[in-house]
Design an enzyme around this catalytic site. Structure first.
Site, mmCIF file in Angstrom:
data_model
loop_
_atom_site.group_PDB
_atom_site.id
_atom_site.type_symbol
_atom_site.label_atom_id
_atom_site.label_comp_id
_atom_site.label_asym_id
_atom_site.label_seq_id
_atom_site.Cartn_x
_atom_site.Cartn_y
_atom_site.Cartn_z
ATOM 1 C CD GLU A 189 4.879 0.436 4.624
ATOM 2 O OE1 GLU A 189 4.976 1.543 5.198
ATOM 3 O OE2 GLU A 189 3.825 -0.021 4.198
ATOM 4 C CG HIS A 200 -0.054 -0.589 -6.783
ATOM 5 N ND1 HIS A 200 -0.456 0.722 -6.813
ATOM 6 C CD2 HIS A 200 -0.525 -1.101 -5.633
ATOM 7 C CE1 HIS A 200 -1.160 0.984 -5.729
ATOM 8 N NE2 HIS A 200 -1.218 -0.102 -4.994
#
Lengths: 356, 394
Positions: free
Chosen positions: A91, A161
């Site tokens: 990322e 999540h």
């Protein structure tokens, strides 16, 4: 009203909800709107962005085959692997790379697979992207950078999540944070974000990817940033929210109306820079305000809205500003129904505020 | 060992003994037989910046049968978890390890419970290897109180403090610097223990890994970085994600070893070698060449980015359980029927445990607020309306 089309209860319904309505192939010239879901709307926006700007790139983990939420379906086939490509699992690398690409005048549309994974890139966003224009005296900028990330609860996402990290980014001058509430909003807002000459973080409510279906115009259109929208008129209390939470708030508004309380519901759309004027005007009308978001209440963006409103409307307020938000715990696993700011919690708070 | 005939009401541990009536007198002592046998690993080791260990591995019938049973248990457990997930008894995320059992089992054979293991979210079998029970696994998967993390962690967060299993981690690669920290503490305490930090081929491209490697090498930490290379980072093949998929070489100045991760004995040999190396010379990377039969998680069918032929091919050629089965049969350590009986027994054990786990209650709602901070800090957690609902974190 777009929110009427959001189907299914929040919990207990898997994400394999409705399929998009209407498979008729309408011609673009006719300016028809087709009923599509959120990920299709995002897909259309990305397609238009890639079509209209030859220097636009879409990249991230697994975007090539369509992405884990199908937002990038068909793009690699259409525009080629030189413009739509996968990155390795890094990322920090993805965002840093995007900043560099944008600094050379390209439109870099980076995808972070889940907002929960955005933290390795936090340094790049805060220290590099947001300050680039400022520290170079406007010689350089990375305005072409747009970071897209699915955020929010989904019923079974658990700790990693389901997070809503928007508050961290709202604390950073130099970037914009935008959150759409529905497919039609998403397409217009995403195109605005991509074309905005500032770096933008665009959070997409993942719960709505398939569940929200709305008529979305097929042509290229943009919706303005930093303009909040009053999506329901009322006179007794102002409700402020964004993203998926708005549909929960709307249900609360409908129930409150049965008890004679008329709520005004505002979609903030852009979190920074946020539209203080619209919210202030509404609070001046109603005298009460309630903010709701999924992120934990302490230090959430609701705190900023609350403080600003109190500063501006202190004498007009009839009751303390209410915040109905997630609890101050890590996003839980089995306890999700307790953690979430549900319709009933909002309804209780509406009544308590109105009867203060 | 007592040769008594077992009654059906006997305790669970007694059920592990085979009923005598079915075995030949010569095989009576199989499960405790420690006569050394030497076996060659399937392929030689490939090394980077160090001398590879020998291909000849010392083992014994007891160990081989234990391998077989443990791997059969893990395999059955994962398949049962698959069914439970489809039945919606397990929610959230579930990442299955079947195909990779040899890594968990081989590693345990080479180390002690004082050595630390830390891994990613594909942790069910690693937990079992560390001594976790089936009940703790299924209860945790279903989010019940009887789970190893009291139902608050779920599939990705199994932990076992008393055997130094520092768990399952959701964020990819985040466990590796943590593992190096554990190794630092071990070096400090001078107790001749090491840490195995496991990660996947997807995580191998994370920056934090290289930061951790540099620190470990600089300070000679007893850290063993184990790349469980199942060749796919979710749906991305390794050659699409890494310029150099030779993960054992990626440490550059840190030595590395490439191991056939489907061969439990090779894994054992490599881990033994790595432990000795790490205690003397600092960090080392082990690349386990392994394969997962399931997709990345239960929401991934696992067939969109690889062919079914590839999966069945690996199952036929390299399956870890079949390998040990062939070894046992070729060395005449047990009959086919005995091995099948073990598998049946394991299956029953798994089924019984699932029934038991289903009885375990869900955690009390007050557990939502426990263990956010250490006890006694008395932080308040606000609910719907700060005036109406207020919970004090214990």
């Amino acid at each position: 009203m777009a929110l009427r089309n959001i189907l299914g209860k929040r919990f207990g319904v898997g994400l394999a909800g409705r399929r998009p309505l209407s498979t008729a192939t309408c011609d673009v010239e006719s300016g028809n709107a087709k009923a599509i879901n959120l990920y299709s709307a995002i897909n259309q926006a990305l397609l238009i962005a890639l079509e209209t700007d030859p220097r636009a790139f879409v990249f991230g983990e697994d975007v090539s085959f369509g992405g884990v939420f199908r937002c990038t379906t068909g793009l690699a086939d259409r525009f080629g692997k030189a413009r739509v490509f996968n990155t390795p699992l890094c990322e920090q690398g993805i965002v840093g790379f995007g900043i560099g690409l944008a600094a050379m005048g390209n439109r870099a549309i980076a995808e972070i697979q889940f907002a929960d994974y955005i933290y390795p890139a936090f340094d790049q966003i805060v220290n590099e992207a947001s300050k680039f224009r400022y520290r170079s005296g406007n010689q350089f900028n990375c305005g072409g950078l747009t970071i897209r990330a699915p955020y929010g609860a989904v019923g079974h996402g658990g700790h990693y999540h389901s997070q809503s990290p928007e508050a961290f980014f709202c604390h950073v001058p130099g970037i914009k944070v935008v959150i759409p509430r529905s497919p039609r909003q998403a397409k217009g807002l995403l195109l605005s974000c991509i074309r905005d000459p500032n770096p933008v973080v665009f959070f997409e409510p993942k719960w709505l990817y398939r569940l929200a279906v709305e008529e979305v115009p097929e042509h290229d259109y943009m919706l303005p940033l930093s303009e909040a929208e009053v999506i329901r008129q009322g006179s007794d209390i102002t409700l402020v929210g964004w993203g998926a939470q708005l549909s929960i708030m709307e249900q609360a508004c409908i129930e409150a109306e049965r008890d004679g309380i008329f709520c005004e519901l505002i979609d903030l759309k852009t979190l920074i820079p946020w539209d203080k004027e619209t919210v202030e005007a509404s609070v001046r009308k109603t005298g009460r305000v309630l903010i709701s978001h999924e992120a934990p209440v302490t230090g959430g963006f609701g705190a900023e809205i609350s403080a600003s409103i109190v500063e501006r409307c202190f004498l007009r307020l009839e009751a303390p500003v209410a915040r109905v938000c997630g609890l101050d715990t890590p996003f839980p696993l089995v306890f999700e129904p307790f953690y979430m700011p549900t319709k009933n919690k909002i309804l209780d708070a509406i009544k308590a505020t109105v009867n203060y | 060992m007592a040769l008594s005939y077992l009654r059906s009401s006997s305790s669970r541990s007694a059920n592990l003994l085979k009923p005598l009536s079915s075995s030949l007198p010569l095989r009576r002592h199989i499960s405790t037989d420690t006569t050394p046998i030497t076996v060659e690993t399937s392929v030689p080791f490939t090394s980077h910046q160090c001398d590879a260990p020998s291909r000849s591995v010392e083992t014994n019938p007891k160990e081989l049968l234990t391998f077989f049973r443990d791997m059969a248990l893990m395999r059955r457990m994962e398949i049962a978890a698959d069914s439970l997930y489809k039945a919606k008894l397990i929610r959230g995320f579930c990442h299955l390890y079947d195909g990779q059992e040899a890594v968990a089992v081989g590693m345990e054979a080479a180390i002690t419970k004082k050595d630390c293991i830390i891994t990613s979210y594909r942790d069910h079998c690693t937990f079992i290897g560390r001594g976790g029970t089936l009940l703790e696994v299924f209860a945790e998967l279903m989010g019940r109180q009887g789970g190893c993390s009291k139902g608050k962690g779920g599939s990705m967060h199994f932990y076992k403090k008393d055997s130094n299993f520092y768990g399952g981690h959701g964020i990819v690669g985040a466990q590796v610097p943590l593992g190096c920290g554990l190794a630092f503490a071990q070096k400090y305490s001078k107790d001749e223990t090491v840490t195995f930090a496991l990660y996947g081929d997807g995580a191998a491209n994370q920056g934090q890994l290289f930061e951790a490697l540099n620190i470990s090498a600089l300070w000679d930490l007893p850290a063993i970085l184990v790349c469980e290379n199942n060749h796919y980072g979710m749906g991305t093949a390794e050659w699409r994600a890494a310029k150099s998929p030779a993960y054992y070489k990626r440490g550059d100045y840190v030595p590395g070893l490439k191991v056939d991760g489907m061969d439990a004995l090779a894994v054992k040999q490599a881990c033994k070698f790595a432990k000795e190396h790490a205690l003397k010379n600092g960090p080392i990377i082990l690349e386990m060449d392994t394969y997962r039969y399931h997709g990345h998680s239960m929401s991934d069918p696992g067939s969109t980015y690889r062919t079914r032929d590839e999966i069945t091919g690996v199952r036929q050629e390299r399956d870890p359980i079949e390998r040990i089965r062939k070894l046992i049969l070729s060395h005449d350590l047990a009959t086919e029927k005995e091995l099948k009986d073990i598998e049946k027994e394991v299956r029953k054990e798994v089924d019984d445990t699932i029934t038991q786990a289903k009885e375990s209650p869900m955690p009390d709602p007050s557990e939502l607020f426990t263990n956010v901070y250490a006890k006694g800090l008395g932080v308040e957690s606000f609910g719907a309306d700060r005036k109406e609902l207020r919970a004090s974190l214990p």
